[in-house]
Enzyme design. Sequence first.
Site, PDB file in Angstrom:
ATOM      1  N   ASN A 208       0.856  -1.186   0.000  1.00  0.00           N
ATOM      2  CA  ASN A 208       0.000   0.000   0.000  1.00  0.00           C
ATOM      3  C   ASN A 208       0.889   1.233   0.000  1.00  0.00           C
ATOM      4  O   ASN A 208       2.111   1.131  -0.055  1.00  0.00           O
ATOM      5  CB  ASN A 208      -0.957  -0.017   1.198  1.00  0.00           C
ATOM      6  CG  ASN A 208      -0.209  -0.125   2.513  1.00  0.00           C
ATOM      7  OD1 ASN A 208       0.644   0.694   2.824  1.00  0.00           O
ATOM      8  ND2 ASN A 208      -0.521  -1.165   3.295  1.00  0.00           N
ATOM      9  N   LYS A 286       9.426 -16.082 -11.382  1.00  0.00           N
ATOM     10  CA  LYS A 286       8.645 -14.984 -11.941  1.00  0.00           C
ATOM     11  C   LYS A 286       7.514 -15.499 -12.827  1.00  0.00           C
ATOM     12  O   LYS A 286       7.722 -16.337 -13.706  1.00  0.00           O
ATOM     13  CB  LYS A 286       9.562 -14.065 -12.755  1.00  0.00           C
ATOM     14  CG  LYS A 286       8.837 -12.869 -13.353  1.00  0.00           C
ATOM     15  CD  LYS A 286       9.765 -12.009 -14.192  1.00  0.00           C
ATOM     16  CE  LYS A 286       8.990 -10.863 -14.831  1.00  0.00           C
ATOM     17  NZ  LYS A 286       9.853 -10.032 -15.693  1.00  0.00           N
ATOM     18  N   PRO A 303      -2.644 -12.563   9.157  1.00  0.00           N
ATOM     19  CA  PRO A 303      -2.983 -12.524  10.583  1.00  0.00           C
ATOM     20  C   PRO A 303      -3.358 -11.108  11.007  1.00  0.00           C
ATOM     21  O   PRO A 303      -2.825 -10.128  10.490  1.00  0.00           O
ATOM     22  CB  PRO A 303      -1.692 -12.979  11.269  1.00  0.00           C
ATOM     23  CG  PRO A 303      -0.604 -12.737  10.271  1.00  0.00           C
ATOM     24  CD  PRO A 303      -1.230 -12.946   8.931  1.00  0.00           C
ATOM     25  N   ILE A 305      -2.842  -8.614  13.503  1.00  0.00           N
ATOM     26  CA  ILE A 305      -1.876  -8.364  14.569  1.00  0.00           C
ATOM     27  C   ILE A 305      -2.510  -7.570  15.704  1.00  0.00           C
ATOM     28  O   ILE A 305      -2.322  -7.889  16.888  1.00  0.00           O
ATOM     29  CB  ILE A 305      -0.645  -7.633  14.004  1.00  0.00           C
ATOM     30  CG1 ILE A 305      -0.010  -8.463  12.892  1.00  0.00           C
ATOM     31  CG2 ILE A 305       0.374  -7.369  15.110  1.00  0.00           C
ATOM     32  CD1 ILE A 305       1.103  -7.749  12.141  1.00  0.00           C
TER      33      ILE A 305
END
Length: 397
Positions: A208, A286, A303, A305
Site C-alpha cells: 500500500n 517470476k 494474521p 496483529i
Amino acid sequence: MLASKHILLIIGGGIAAFKSLDLIRRLRERGASVTPVLTRAGAEFVTPLSVSALAGRKVFQELFDLTAEAEMGHIELSRSADLIVVAPATADLMAKMAQGHADDLASTLLLATDTPVLIAPAMNVRMWEHAATQRNFGVLQEDGIGFVGPNAGDMACGEHGPGRMAEPMEIVAAIEAALADGPLRGKRVLVTSGPTHEPIDPVRYIANRSSGAQGTALARALAALGAEVVFVTGPADVPPPGGVEVIAVQTAQEMLEAVEAALPVDAAVFAAAVADWRMASAAASKMKKTNGGLPVLEFAENPDILATVAQMEAGRPALVVGFAAETDDVVENATAKRARKGCDWIVANDVSAATGIMGGTENAVTVIDAEGAEAWPRMGKAQVAARLAERIAKALA
C-alpha cells in the site's frame, strides 16, 4: 539535553572502535563530559592518546592501576556516571556481561555498577547470529540493558548483514532517550510502522502507499518522553528513528512474530498499514505474461496483529492503540473497528486521495476511545505524534 551529563564510555575491540572517536566529539558538542575506558583489544584499533585528546580526560585501561585506584577506584568510576555506554560492544564483552565475568577493568566496571547501561553491539554477522550471542542478547535484555543497533550492512570483513555498529548520531539519540527524564521513563512501548510487502513472486508484491512517516514520528516522540521503544517496521520510505530498538520486517507474518517476541510491553501502538491479504502460495519463480489470458491469483487472509494482541488473555499491554486508515465514513468505520478488534483506542484518519495524507507530511486524526471521539485539527505528523505520545503518557501514569 546532555548538558552537564557524565558518560562513562567503554570502547571495546573491533574496527568499529574508530566510530567511538566521533561519538566522543558529538557528546562533548552537546555539553556532556566523557570518561573513556579503553579495553586492551580496543587499544589495538584506537590509541589512548587520540581518545584522551578528544575526551579531554585521562583514559582508564588497567584494573590493577595503583594510581587510579588511589585517586578514584573502579567502584567509584562505575557509579559516578549518569550512563555507561559500551561502543563498540563486542561478542566477548556481551558474553562477559551476560555471565557476570569480571576479569578486566571494563567487565569489572559493568558488574560493579547500578548505573544504567546502553550498549552498541558490533561484530561479524555470523557472530551476531550465533546462538550463543543471541542467548546473551536475550539475557542482557532481561537484565535491563539498553541496546542501540546493530545495523545491517557491509562488514569490514567483506560479508553483509546485521552486526554493524550504530552510527555515532544514532548512539547520541539513544543516549538522549536513555537519559530523558520524561513521564514515560521506565516504560516499554511497542510501535509498528510502515507497510508490509506480501510477495506474489520473486519480483512482485502486494503493498500500500504508507510511507511509515507517522509511525516513525510517534516512536521518536515516545522515546523523547523517556520510553524504551521497540520499533517494528515494514519497508518504509523514511529511515527509522535513532534511540530505539529497530526490528525490520517485510511481511505481515514476520511483523506478527516480531511483535510477539517483543512482548511484554506497557503499551502497544499499531500504526503499521498491514496488508489484509497475501498470496495463498507465492510463486517460486517470476510469473510470465502469456497470450493465454490473465493469471489467477488466489489470496489468503493475513494474521490480524492488532486483534491478536488486544485480545490476549495473559500478558496484554495495559494500553493497546490501533490505527484506522479510512476513505469514507471515517468515524463510524473506526468506531466499529475498535469494538471488533478489542483495542483501547483507535486513531482514525481519512486517507482518500484528495487529502494527501497517505505518504504526505501532515495528518488529521480522530482519537476514538470508550468515552467517544475527539477530532484533532490537521497538523504535521510530528505534531500529531507529540500530542499522541503525551496522551499515552497520561494514560500510563
